[in-house]
Scaffold this active site. Structure first.
Site, PDB file in Angstrom:
ATOM      1  N   LYS A 185      49.142  -0.255 -18.109  1.00  0.00           N
ATOM      2  CA  LYS A 185      49.081  -0.484 -16.848  1.00  0.00           C
ATOM      3  C   LYS A 185      49.050  -1.851 -16.758  1.00  0.00           C
ATOM      4  O   LYS A 185      48.531  -2.838 -17.491  1.00  0.00           O
ATOM      5  CB  LYS A 185      47.827   0.093 -16.275  1.00  0.00           C
ATOM      6  CG  LYS A 185      47.776   1.726 -15.962  1.00  0.00           C
ATOM      7  CD  LYS A 185      46.785   2.038 -15.152  1.00  0.00           C
ATOM      8  CE  LYS A 185      46.530   3.757 -15.349  1.00  0.00           C
ATOM      9  NZ  LYS A 185      47.538   4.072 -14.245  1.00  0.00           N
ATOM     10  N   GLU A 221      39.536   9.294  -8.571  1.00  0.00           N
ATOM     11  CA  GLU A 221      40.882   9.992  -8.291  1.00  0.00           C
ATOM     12  C   GLU A 221      40.610  10.706  -7.227  1.00  0.00           C
ATOM     13  O   GLU A 221      39.537  11.308  -7.051  1.00  0.00           O
ATOM     14  CB  GLU A 221      40.946  10.724  -9.501  1.00  0.00           C
ATOM     15  CG  GLU A 221      41.400   9.848 -10.670  1.00  0.00           C
ATOM     16  CD  GLU A 221      42.013  10.870 -11.671  1.00  0.00           C
ATOM     17  OE1 GLU A 221      43.309  11.101 -11.979  1.00  0.00           O
ATOM     18  OE2 GLU A 221      41.023  11.410 -12.601  1.00  0.00           O
ATOM     19  N   LYS A 239      36.719  13.004 -10.174  1.00  0.00           N
ATOM     20  CA  LYS A 239      37.980  13.506  -9.637  1.00  0.00           C
ATOM     21  C   LYS A 239      37.432  14.129  -8.022  1.00  0.00           C
ATOM     22  O   LYS A 239      36.342  14.381  -7.840  1.00  0.00           O
ATOM     23  CB  LYS A 239      38.330  14.859 -10.217  1.00  0.00           C
ATOM     24  CG  LYS A 239      38.874  14.468 -11.740  1.00  0.00           C
ATOM     25  CD  LYS A 239      40.009  15.283 -12.024  1.00  0.00           C
ATOM     26  CE  LYS A 239      40.537  15.044 -13.451  1.00  0.00           C
ATOM     27  NZ  LYS A 239      41.456  13.969 -13.340  1.00  0.00           N
ATOM     28  N   HIS A 249      47.540   5.484 -21.888  1.00  0.00           N
ATOM     29  CA  HIS A 249      48.472   4.958 -21.151  1.00  0.00           C
ATOM     30  C   HIS A 249      47.802   4.052 -20.299  1.00  0.00           C
ATOM     31  O   HIS A 249      48.456   3.051 -19.650  1.00  0.00           O
ATOM     32  CB  HIS A 249      49.207   5.991 -20.293  1.00  0.00           C
ATOM     33  CG  HIS A 249      48.114   6.657 -18.978  1.00  0.00           C
ATOM     34  ND1 HIS A 249      47.376   7.551 -19.462  1.00  0.00           N
ATOM     35  CD2 HIS A 249      48.370   6.415 -17.606  1.00  0.00           C
ATOM     36  CE1 HIS A 249      46.836   8.015 -18.224  1.00  0.00           C
ATOM     37  NE2 HIS A 249      47.266   7.203 -17.188  1.00  0.00           N
ATOM     38  N   ARG A 293      60.930  24.759 -28.663  1.00  0.00           N
ATOM     39  CA  ARG A 293      60.825  26.100 -29.245  1.00  0.00           C
ATOM     40  C   ARG A 293      62.090  26.993 -28.640  1.00  0.00           C
ATOM     41  O   ARG A 293      62.814  27.752 -29.143  1.00  0.00           O
ATOM     42  CB  ARG A 293      59.711  27.080 -29.061  1.00  0.00           C
ATOM     43  CG  ARG A 293      58.744  26.865 -30.180  1.00  0.00           C
ATOM     44  CD  ARG A 293      57.438  27.398 -30.068  1.00  0.00           C
ATOM     45  NE  ARG A 293      56.860  27.070 -28.761  1.00  0.00           N
ATOM     46  CZ  ARG A 293      55.808  27.684 -27.990  1.00  0.00           C
ATOM     47  NH1 ARG A 293      54.802  28.219 -28.802  1.00  0.00           N
ATOM     48  NH2 ARG A 293      55.316  27.075 -26.929  1.00  0.00           N
ATOM     49  N   HIS A 345      40.162   5.851 -21.598  1.00  0.00           N
ATOM     50  CA  HIS A 345      40.561   4.984 -20.486  1.00  0.00           C
ATOM     51  C   HIS A 345      39.489   3.988 -20.063  1.00  0.00           C
ATOM     52  O   HIS A 345      39.517   2.908 -20.382  1.00  0.00           O
ATOM     53  CB  HIS A 345      41.105   5.835 -19.295  1.00  0.00           C
ATOM     54  CG  HIS A 345      42.079   6.650 -19.724  1.00  0.00           C
ATOM     55  ND1 HIS A 345      43.065   6.374 -20.353  1.00  0.00           N
ATOM     56  CD2 HIS A 345      42.387   7.712 -19.023  1.00  0.00           C
ATOM     57  CE1 HIS A 345      43.882   7.659 -20.515  1.00  0.00           C
ATOM     58  NE2 HIS A 345      43.467   8.467 -19.723  1.00  0.00           N
TER      59      HIS A 345
HETATM   60  C1  BG6 Z   1      44.755  11.436 -18.066  1.00  0.00           C
HETATM   61  C2  BG6 Z   1      43.634  12.375 -17.482  1.00  0.00           C
HETATM   62  O1  BG6 Z   1      44.678  10.739 -19.153  1.00  0.00           O
HETATM   63  O2  BG6 Z   1      44.628  10.212 -17.019  1.00  0.00           O
HETATM   64  C3  BG6 Z   1      43.769  12.975 -16.154  1.00  0.00           C
HETATM   65  O3  BG6 Z   1      43.836  13.241 -18.523  1.00  0.00           O
HETATM   66  C4  BG6 Z   1      43.571  11.795 -15.320  1.00  0.00           C
HETATM   67  O4  BG6 Z   1      42.608  13.886 -15.953  1.00  0.00           O
HETATM   68  C5  BG6 Z   1      44.850  10.669 -15.691  1.00  0.00           C
HETATM   69  O5  BG6 Z   1      44.042  12.237 -13.949  1.00  0.00           O
HETATM   70  C6  BG6 Z   1      44.797   9.491 -14.804  1.00  0.00           C
HETATM   71  O6  BG6 Z   1      45.723   8.574 -15.004  1.00  0.00           O
HETATM   72  P1  BG6 Z   1      46.445   7.633 -13.869  1.00  0.00           P
HETATM   73  O7  BG6 Z   1      47.491   7.023 -14.367  1.00  0.00           O
HETATM   74  O8  BG6 Z   1      46.829   8.597 -12.650  1.00  0.00           O
HETATM   75  O9  BG6 Z   1      45.042   7.039 -13.557  1.00  0.00           O
END
Ligand code: BG6
Length: 484
Positions: A182, A216, A331, A178, A51, A240
């Site tokens: 990996k 995490e 987390k 994603h 934007r 994931h």
């Molecule tokens: C994301 C989540 O999809 O994946 C995050 O929204 C999370 O909360 C992240 O921290 C973790 O990804 P990675 O690659 O750091 O394990």
């Protein structure tokens, strides 16, 4: 080891949300690394669309800033940065209106791959898709890339799928998770289906249980507003961890091709049993010393959203009947550590006597950090003193085994974006997979929401609530250690 980089075809990539956090943090640095590696042709164009009012030179400066911030100095030689910036262009676009669309259309070349990355709020997917067609930006070689969250329940995911399919074929829609990009996740398939060793043992007869941990150390810092509406279940498990579970549990596909692989993953999701509430432990981190606990970082001081979840799942099919799959993610835990561990059964009879204790083969697949695998094998402890048994890992740390180049693996995003350009959907989620995952997830979330169940507190830097350990202890099992 010499890695082979096969350049992809020439492409135009439009990033909607080109000034956003994901573009700056992941997409643009990832593209630069592929450019630097010689995989992205120098004739390709990357067009940021957002934007803000700015010209090409200003956007190029922004991109240069992002590369500086998110790539180490030795990974960005100046001549390469300059050459990469030559590929960068910008259009100010109005996703809900008509501004900027004819300019965008005039910048796109014919005869090359066109990819549109929707790095924007899902409410804009429909308007963007409509305008891409209305302004003749979409063509036969066009694909769209869609970020998570892909809905927040089955209903919204179905609506999103419909919106996208009204404008694009399923073969043009790349839903990113994603985790599938990996390195080790793909290695899981290589190990399972490229070796004769594991597959015969990969079933209820030999596997005692499976543990999937994604731990995490970060909290929800700065993302409280989004996260508090999602929680660990929606943010991590539905996508994931579910993907990791699928790749671990699926039947061998007949070919390594998109639909063959995704058909098998879908069967796993559909075979998941509903989960008994007694097999779910939800937690919320506290941090009394620093006052940075979960409740201090989100708006609602009474929030019952979980930042940790552990659960026991069962996959109802012939291969896995009776084998528990334990999942946990959270987390602000002790460390950033993710692994899949396949714990095999005890030997049926020990010839070495009871006092040798319990020994088990375990295959662990480490996603991060320090990607690699370990296969724990029982051997005799060296030295005199009779037959004393000990479990040692056959260590396959990729960086050690394959040389330093192996440590420099492409980040998940860069690999996945190159797959988009190549037109390979194997590592992307199909619409029916996403819907099946929500269909399994929804009743669980509805259950604890209706019961107004409060998550259990756990301390920052711990391994989650004690009760999560009990989930395994009840059957004489224990979680593997989360190693910093
Ligand atoms: C994301 C989540 O999809 O994946 C995050 O929204 C999370 O909360 C992240 O921290 C973790 O990804 P990675 O690659 O750091 O394990």
């Amino acid at each position: 080891m010499v890695s082979r980089v096969i350049p992809v075809d020439d492409f135009d990539l439009v990033i909607f949300g080109g000034t956003g956090d994901l573009a700056r943090r992941k997409i643009l640095p990832g593209l630069f690394r592929r450019f630097h590696a010689g995989q992205m042709p120098s004739t390709s164009r990357i067009i940021g669309a957002a934007r803000s009012e700015m010209d090409q030179a200003t956007y190029q400066k922004e991109v240069a800033g992002a590369l500086e911030e998110f790539l180490p100095k030795d990974a960005r030689p100046k001549d390469q940065i300059d050459a990469f910036l030559d590929c960068i262009d910008y259009v100010k676009i109005d996703a809900m209106g008509e501004g900027g669309w004819s300019e965008l259309s005039s910048k796109l070349r014919s005869g090359v791959v066109r990819a549109f990355y929707f790095s924007v709020a899902p409410s804009l997917f429909g308007p963007l898709a409509e305008r891409l067609h209305g302004h003749s930006c979409a063509g036969p070689k066009c694909r769209i890339v869609v970020e998570k969250p892909f809905g927040r329940d089955l209903e919204s995911a179905k609506a999103l799928n419909k919106t996208l399919r009204d404008h694009f074929d399923e073969g043009q829609i790349y839903r990113i998770d994603h985790y599938l990009g990996k390195e080790t996740v793909q290695n899981l398939m290589a190990v399972r289906f490229g070796n004769v060793l594991f597959e015969p043992l990969w079933n209820a007869q030999y596997v005692d249980h499976v543990q999937i941990t994604v731990s995490e150390s970060v909290g929800v810092e700065g993302r409280g507003a989004y996260y508090d509406k999602s929680g660990a279940m929606r943010d991590m498990v539905q996508n994931h961890l579910m993907q990791l579970l699928c790749l671990t549990a699926m039947e061998p596909p007949s070919r390594f091709d998109p639909d063959a692989v995704r058909d098998e993953k879908l069967k796993v999701i559909r075979a998941l049993d509903p989960v008994d509430p007694a097999d779910i432990v939800r937690g919320q981190y506290t941090d009394p010393k620093k006052g940075r606990g979960y409740l201090e970082q989100v708006e609602d001081p009474d929030s019952i959203t979980e930042s940790f979840i552990a659960m026991k799942l069962s996959v109802s099919n012939w291969r896995w009947a009776g084998v528990p799959f334990y999942l946990r993610t959270g987390k602000r835990m002790k460390a950033r550590y993710s692994e899949i561990a396949v714990v095999f059964k005890d030997a049926p009879h020990s010839i070495f006597g009871q006092d040798q204790g319990r020994h088990r083969n375990v295959l662990t697949i480490r996603l991060q950090p320090n990607e690699g695998m370990d296969l724990f094998v029982t051997i005799k402890e060296p030295g005199p003193g009779g037959m004393r048994l000990v479990d040692l890992p056959l260590d396959m740390t990729f960086a050690d085994a394959l040389g330093p180049e192996a440590a420099d693996v492409p980040d998940a995003y860069e690999r996945l974006i190159m797959d988009v350009i190549r037109g390979n959907q194997t590592l992307f989620m199909r619409g029916d997979e996403v819907e099946a995952a929500w269909a399994w997830t929804d009743p669980l979330i509805e259950g604890w929401t209706e019961r107004r169940e409060k998550p259990l507190p756990y301390e920052t830097g711990s391994t989650g609530p004690e009760e999560a350990a009990m989930l395994l202890h009840r059957t004489g099992r224990r979680w593997r250690e989360i190693r910093p």
